[in-house]
Write a protein that holds these residues in place. Structure first.
Motif, PDB file in Angstrom:
ATOM      1  N   PHE A 185     -15.194 -50.953 -49.489  1.00  0.00           N
ATOM      2  CA  PHE A 185     -16.408 -51.371 -48.799  1.00  0.00           C
ATOM      3  C   PHE A 185     -16.214 -52.800 -48.320  1.00  0.00           C
ATOM      4  N   GLY A 186     -16.311 -53.014 -47.013  1.00  0.00           N
ATOM      5  CA  GLY A 186     -16.306 -54.355 -46.449  1.00  0.00           C
ATOM      6  C   GLY A 186     -17.727 -54.825 -46.280  1.00  0.00           C
ATOM      7  N   LEU A 187     -18.038 -56.011 -46.786  1.00  0.00           N
ATOM      8  CA  LEU A 187     -19.398 -56.524 -46.703  1.00  0.00           C
ATOM      9  C   LEU A 187     -19.704 -56.928 -45.268  1.00  0.00           C
ATOM     10  N   LYS A 188     -20.803 -56.357 -44.739  1.00  0.00           N
ATOM     11  CA  LYS A 188     -21.193 -56.687 -43.373  1.00  0.00           C
ATOM     12  C   LYS A 188     -21.602 -58.140 -43.335  1.00  0.00           C
ATOM     13  N   SER A 189     -21.253 -58.840 -42.363  1.00  0.00           N
ATOM     14  CA  SER A 189     -20.465 -58.422 -41.234  1.00  0.00           C
ATOM     15  C   SER A 189     -19.049 -58.990 -41.321  1.00  0.00           C
ATOM     16  N   ARG A 190     -18.905 -60.151 -41.920  1.00  0.00           N
ATOM     17  CA  ARG A 190     -17.595 -60.803 -41.892  1.00  0.00           C
ATOM     18  C   ARG A 190     -16.574 -60.156 -42.811  1.00  0.00           C
ATOM     19  N   GLY A 191     -17.014 -59.506 -43.876  1.00  0.00           N
ATOM     20  CA  GLY A 191     -16.068 -58.865 -44.785  1.00  0.00           C
ATOM     21  C   GLY A 191     -15.531 -57.549 -44.261  1.00  0.00           C
ATOM     22  N   ALA A 192     -16.248 -56.934 -43.312  1.00  0.00           N
ATOM     23  CA  ALA A 192     -15.833 -55.630 -42.793  1.00  0.00           C
ATOM     24  C   ALA A 192     -14.501 -55.711 -42.044  1.00  0.00           C
ATOM     25  N   ALA A 193     -14.314 -56.756 -41.243  1.00  0.00           N
ATOM     26  CA  ALA A 193     -13.055 -56.907 -40.502  1.00  0.00           C
ATOM     27  C   ALA A 193     -11.893 -57.118 -41.464  1.00  0.00           C
ATOM     28  N   LEU A 194     -12.110 -57.919 -42.491  1.00  0.00           N
ATOM     29  CA  LEU A 194     -11.069 -58.141 -43.487  1.00  0.00           C
ATOM     30  C   LEU A 194     -10.785 -56.862 -44.267  1.00  0.00           C
ATOM     31  N   ALA A 195     -11.829 -56.097 -44.581  1.00  0.00           N
ATOM     32  CA  ALA A 195     -11.653 -54.831 -45.302  1.00  0.00           C
ATOM     33  C   ALA A 195     -10.786 -53.867 -44.492  1.00  0.00           C
ATOM     34  N   ASP A 196     -10.986 -53.830 -43.177  1.00  0.00           N
ATOM     35  CA  ASP A 196     -10.146 -52.969 -42.334  1.00  0.00           C
ATOM     36  C   ASP A 196      -8.689 -53.411 -42.386  1.00  0.00           C
ATOM     37  N   ARG A 197      -8.454 -54.709 -42.335  1.00  0.00           N
ATOM     38  CA  ARG A 197      -7.073 -55.214 -42.412  1.00  0.00           C
ATOM     39  C   ARG A 197      -6.454 -54.885 -43.771  1.00  0.00           C
ATOM     40  N   LEU A 198      -7.231 -55.064 -44.827  1.00  0.00           N
ATOM     41  CA  LEU A 198      -6.727 -54.775 -46.169  1.00  0.00           C
ATOM     42  C   LEU A 198      -6.486 -53.278 -46.344  1.00  0.00           C
ATOM     43  N   ALA A 199      -7.388 -52.443 -45.857  1.00  0.00           N
ATOM     44  CA  ALA A 199      -7.197 -50.992 -45.943  1.00  0.00           C
ATOM     45  C   ALA A 199      -5.961 -50.566 -45.156  1.00  0.00           C
ATOM     46  N   ASP A 200      -5.728 -51.159 -43.988  1.00  0.00           N
ATOM     47  CA  ASP A 200      -4.507 -50.871 -43.221  1.00  0.00           C
ATOM     48  C   ASP A 200      -3.267 -51.241 -44.021  1.00  0.00           C
ATOM     49  N   ALA A 201      -3.293 -52.406 -44.676  1.00  0.00           N
ATOM     50  CA  ALA A 201      -2.155 -52.840 -45.496  1.00  0.00           C
ATOM     51  C   ALA A 201      -1.964 -51.918 -46.698  1.00  0.00           C
ATOM     52  N   LEU A 202      -3.057 -51.457 -47.291  1.00  0.00           N
ATOM     53  CA  LEU A 202      -2.970 -50.500 -48.399  1.00  0.00           C
ATOM     54  C   LEU A 202      -2.347 -49.189 -47.933  1.00  0.00           C
ATOM     55  N   GLU A 203      -2.751 -48.727 -46.762  1.00  0.00           N
ATOM     56  CA  GLU A 203      -2.179 -47.495 -46.203  1.00  0.00           C
ATOM     57  C   GLU A 203      -0.690 -47.651 -45.942  1.00  0.00           C
ATOM     58  N   GLN A 204      -0.317 -48.793 -45.380  1.00  0.00           N
ATOM     59  CA  GLN A 204       1.093 -49.030 -45.074  1.00  0.00           C
ATOM     60  C   GLN A 204       1.924 -49.099 -46.357  1.00  0.00           C
ATOM     61  N   ALA A 205       1.395 -49.747 -47.385  1.00  0.00           N
ATOM     62  CA  ALA A 205       2.133 -49.901 -48.636  1.00  0.00           C
ATOM     63  C   ALA A 205       2.189 -48.612 -49.448  1.00  0.00           C
TER      64      ALA A 205
END
Length: 168
Positions: free
Chosen positions: A36-56
């Motif tokens: 869960f990315g906290l709206k609004s500023r945490g959501a963009a970071l959550a997407d980046r972190l989720a992408d990194a989790l997927e890649q790893a």
């Protein structure tokens, strides 16, 4: 107002990758993980972190933006209704993601908000920047960088770059 760079886009990318590996290690994988990315500023970071989790991990990571508007104790607002496509957090490992941890009030509200999605197995907090000055007893599980600041300074994460700046 002056703006001092604290983290370059490359440093932010490396930090997010490191955070992803820390999450995988502490969580013993990503099975059942709900981000869960906290709206609004945490959501963009959550997407980046989720992408990194997927890649790893090589596995898809479920992610959603979390509105805490109705759960703040320092602002007026009605409790937000669950969206129609709300995920279930019941029995899952939940990772709350925000850009900057300051007083802890946003993170405290996020804890209340996530419980409307069910009773998770665990709830952990990941932040890119921890700047101190807590008003409530909240401690992040995953921290990109600790940046001691004065109370009247602002730490700003620019999601378009992404980069971190100190404004005074």
């Amino acid at each position: 107002m002056s703006r001092t760079p604290l983290m370059t886009p490359e440093r932010v990318r490396r930090t997010v990758t490191r955070l992803a590996y820390e999450v995988i290690e502490r969580n013993r994988g990503v099975d059942g993980l709900l981000v869960f990315g906290l709206k609004s500023r945490g959501a963009a970071l959550a997407d980046r972190l989720a992408d990194a989790l997927e890649q790893a991990s090589g596995k898809a990571i479920e992610r959603h933006a979390l509105s805490i508007a109705g759960f703040r104790d320092d602002r007026d607002g009605d409790q937000a209704a669950l969206p129609d496509d709300a995920p279930s957090a019941e029995g899952r490992d939940v990772l709350l993601v925000d850009d900057v941890l300051f007083t802890g009030r946003t993170a405290r509200a996020a804890l209340d908000a996530v419980l409307q999605y069910g009773r998770p197995k665990t709830i952990r907090l990941a932040v890119l920047v921890d700047r101190g000055h807590r008003e409530v007893p909240v401690h992040p599980d995953f921290v990109g960088k600790v940046i001691p600041t004065k109370h009247d300074e602002r730490v700003v994460v620019d999601p378009s770059e992404p980069a971190v700046y100190l404004e005074d």
